[in-house]
Design a protein around this motif. Structure first.
Motif, PDB file in Angstrom:
ATOM      1  N   ASN A   1       1.671  -0.379  -0.180  1.00  0.00           N
ATOM      2  CA  ASN A   1       0.701  -0.103  -0.182  1.00  0.00           C
ATOM      3  C   ASN A   1       0.653   1.246  -0.046  1.00  0.00           C
ATOM      4  OD1 ASN A   1      -1.573   2.119   0.516  1.00  0.00           O
ATOM      5  ND2 ASN A   1      -3.097   1.083   1.577  1.00  0.00           N
ATOM      6  N   ALA A   2       1.201   1.929  -1.377  1.00  0.00           N
ATOM      7  CA  ALA A   2       2.363   3.193  -1.223  1.00  0.00           C
ATOM      8  C   ALA A   2       1.145   4.521  -0.930  1.00  0.00           C
ATOM      9  CB  ALA A   2       2.147   3.386  -3.202  1.00  0.00           C
ATOM     10  N   ALA A   3      -0.607   4.245  -0.582  1.00  0.00           N
ATOM     11  CA  ALA A   3      -0.236   5.648   0.346  1.00  0.00           C
ATOM     12  C   ALA A   3      -0.151   5.183   1.997  1.00  0.00           C
ATOM     13  CB  ALA A   3      -2.105   5.282   0.033  1.00  0.00           C
ATOM     14  N   ARG A   4      -0.231   4.697   2.488  1.00  0.00           N
ATOM     15  CA  ARG A   4       0.547   4.153   3.810  1.00  0.00           C
ATOM     16  C   ARG A   4       1.793   4.019   4.096  1.00  0.00           C
ATOM     17  NH1 ARG A   4      -4.667   0.181   6.491  1.00  0.00           N
ATOM     18  NH2 ARG A   4      -5.948   2.098   5.387  1.00  0.00           N
ATOM     19  N   ASP A   5       2.141   3.605   3.059  1.00  0.00           N
ATOM     20  CA  ASP A   5       3.995   3.465   3.225  1.00  0.00           C
ATOM     21  C   ASP A   5       4.395   3.681   1.672  1.00  0.00           C
ATOM     22  OD1 ASP A   5       6.731   2.832   3.957  1.00  0.00           O
ATOM     23  OD2 ASP A   5       6.139   0.899   4.107  1.00  0.00           O
ATOM     24  N   THR A   6       5.474   4.763   1.848  1.00  0.00           N
ATOM     25  CA  THR A   6       6.385   5.552   1.302  1.00  0.00           C
ATOM     26  C   THR A   6       7.501   4.887   0.861  1.00  0.00           C
ATOM     27  OG1 THR A   6       7.776   6.715   2.939  1.00  0.00           O
ATOM     28  CG2 THR A   6       5.936   7.939   1.995  1.00  0.00           C
ATOM     29  N   ARG A   7       7.765   4.141   1.839  1.00  0.00           N
ATOM     30  CA  ARG A   7       8.782   2.760   1.105  1.00  0.00           C
ATOM     31  C   ARG A   7       8.272   1.730   0.055  1.00  0.00           C
ATOM     32  NH1 ARG A   7       9.872   0.193   6.031  1.00  0.00           N
ATOM     33  NH2 ARG A   7       7.897   0.321   6.607  1.00  0.00           N
ATOM     34  N   VAL A   8       6.848   1.749  -0.330  1.00  0.00           N
ATOM     35  CA  VAL A   8       5.991   0.444  -1.319  1.00  0.00           C
ATOM     36  C   VAL A   8       6.608   1.432  -2.374  1.00  0.00           C
ATOM     37  CG1 VAL A   8       4.206  -0.424  -2.219  1.00  0.00           C
ATOM     38  CG2 VAL A   8       4.820   0.033   0.035  1.00  0.00           C
ATOM     39  N   ARG A   9       6.576   2.798  -3.052  1.00  0.00           N
ATOM     40  CA  ARG A   9       6.451   2.508  -4.257  1.00  0.00           C
ATOM     41  C   ARG A   9       7.723   2.591  -5.081  1.00  0.00           C
ATOM     42  NH1 ARG A   9       6.987   6.912  -8.456  1.00  0.00           N
ATOM     43  NH2 ARG A   9       5.014   7.332  -9.285  1.00  0.00           N
ATOM     44  N   PRO A  10       8.860   3.052  -4.070  1.00  0.00           N
ATOM     45  CA  PRO A  10       9.948   2.114  -5.738  1.00  0.00           C
ATOM     46  C   PRO A  10      10.171   1.007  -5.528  1.00  0.00           C
ATOM     47  CG  PRO A  10      10.533   3.780  -2.970  1.00  0.00           C
ATOM     48  CD  PRO A  10       8.406   3.886  -3.402  1.00  0.00           C
ATOM     49  N   LEU A  11       9.543   0.321  -4.354  1.00  0.00           N
ATOM     50  CA  LEU A  11       9.622  -0.720  -4.953  1.00  0.00           C
ATOM     51  C   LEU A  11       8.927  -1.623  -6.145  1.00  0.00           C
ATOM     52  CD1 LEU A  11       9.942  -1.873  -0.730  1.00  0.00           C
ATOM     53  CD2 LEU A  11      11.693  -2.026  -2.736  1.00  0.00           C
ATOM     54  N   VAL A  12       7.706  -1.021  -5.691  1.00  0.00           N
ATOM     55  CA  VAL A  12       7.382  -1.155  -6.523  1.00  0.00           C
ATOM     56  C   VAL A  12       7.629  -0.754  -8.507  1.00  0.00           C
ATOM     57  CG1 VAL A  12       4.669  -1.246  -7.767  1.00  0.00           C
ATOM     58  CG2 VAL A  12       4.641  -1.246  -5.524  1.00  0.00           C
ATOM     59  N   VAL A  13       7.973   0.212  -8.112  1.00  0.00           N
ATOM     60  CA  VAL A  13       8.899   1.082  -9.506  1.00  0.00           C
ATOM     61  C   VAL A  13       9.688  -0.390 -10.837  1.00  0.00           C
ATOM     62  CG1 VAL A  13       9.898   2.563 -10.282  1.00  0.00           C
ATOM     63  CG2 VAL A  13       7.668   3.269  -9.511  1.00  0.00           C
ATOM     64  N   GLU A  14      10.635  -0.692  -9.123  1.00  0.00           N
ATOM     65  CA  GLU A  14      11.617  -1.612  -9.692  1.00  0.00           C
ATOM     66  C   GLU A  14      10.791  -3.316 -10.598  1.00  0.00           C
ATOM     67  OE1 GLU A  14      15.029  -0.582 -10.935  1.00  0.00           O
ATOM     68  OE2 GLU A  14      13.914   1.398 -10.479  1.00  0.00           O
ATOM     69  N   GLY A  15       9.839  -3.256  -9.405  1.00  0.00           N
ATOM     70  CA  GLY A  15       9.119  -4.591  -9.848  1.00  0.00           C
ATOM     71  C   GLY A  15       8.638  -4.310 -11.200  1.00  0.00           C
ATOM     72  N   VAL A  16       8.083  -2.826 -11.658  1.00  0.00           N
ATOM     73  CA  VAL A  16       7.137  -2.926 -12.726  1.00  0.00           C
ATOM     74  C   VAL A  16       8.628  -3.098 -14.402  1.00  0.00           C
ATOM     75  CG1 VAL A  16       5.735  -1.343 -14.299  1.00  0.00           C
ATOM     76  CG2 VAL A  16       5.773  -2.572 -12.212  1.00  0.00           C
ATOM     77  N   ARG A  17       9.430  -2.126 -13.860  1.00  0.00           N
ATOM     78  CA  ARG A  17      10.738  -2.495 -14.678  1.00  0.00           C
ATOM     79  C   ARG A  17      11.281  -3.167 -14.756  1.00  0.00           C
ATOM     80  NH1 ARG A  17      13.368   3.083 -12.229  1.00  0.00           N
ATOM     81  NH2 ARG A  17      12.501   4.729 -13.255  1.00  0.00           N
TER      82      ARG A  17
END
Length: 83
Positions: free
Chosen positions: A50-66
């Motif tokens: 949940n990127a809305a609740r934890d700012t550490r999530v978004r970079p991990l998701v972005v790298e996963g998509v890449r």
């Protein structure tokens, strides 16, 4: 329209393959791998995706998509992928 999010992602993978943008032999497997690469690390490390609740999530998701895109991107130089 798909009944579940993973089915919807599989449909999109198939559509991108039909358009020559992804090299996908098995859209359902590609969808499973997309979900695993995009969200699996965040879930494993943080217990949440949940990127809305934890700012550490978004970079991990972005790298996963890449990672997914590097694996499935159609090879435009030869007209097909490695797949």
């Amino acid at each position: 329209m798909a009944n579940t999010p993973d089915e919807a992602i599989a449909e999109r993978c198939a559509a991108f393959a039909d358009a020559g943008q992804l090299d996908v032999a098995d859209p359902r497997l590609a969808a499973d791998q997309f979900l695993a690469s995009a969200f699996g690390v965040a879930l494993d490390r943080l217990g949440s995706a949940n990127a809305a609740r934890d700012t550490r999530v978004r970079p991990l998701v972005v790298e996963g998509v890449r990672t997914f895109l590097r694996a499935y991107r159609a090879d435009r130089g030869t007209g097909g992928g490695a797949g």
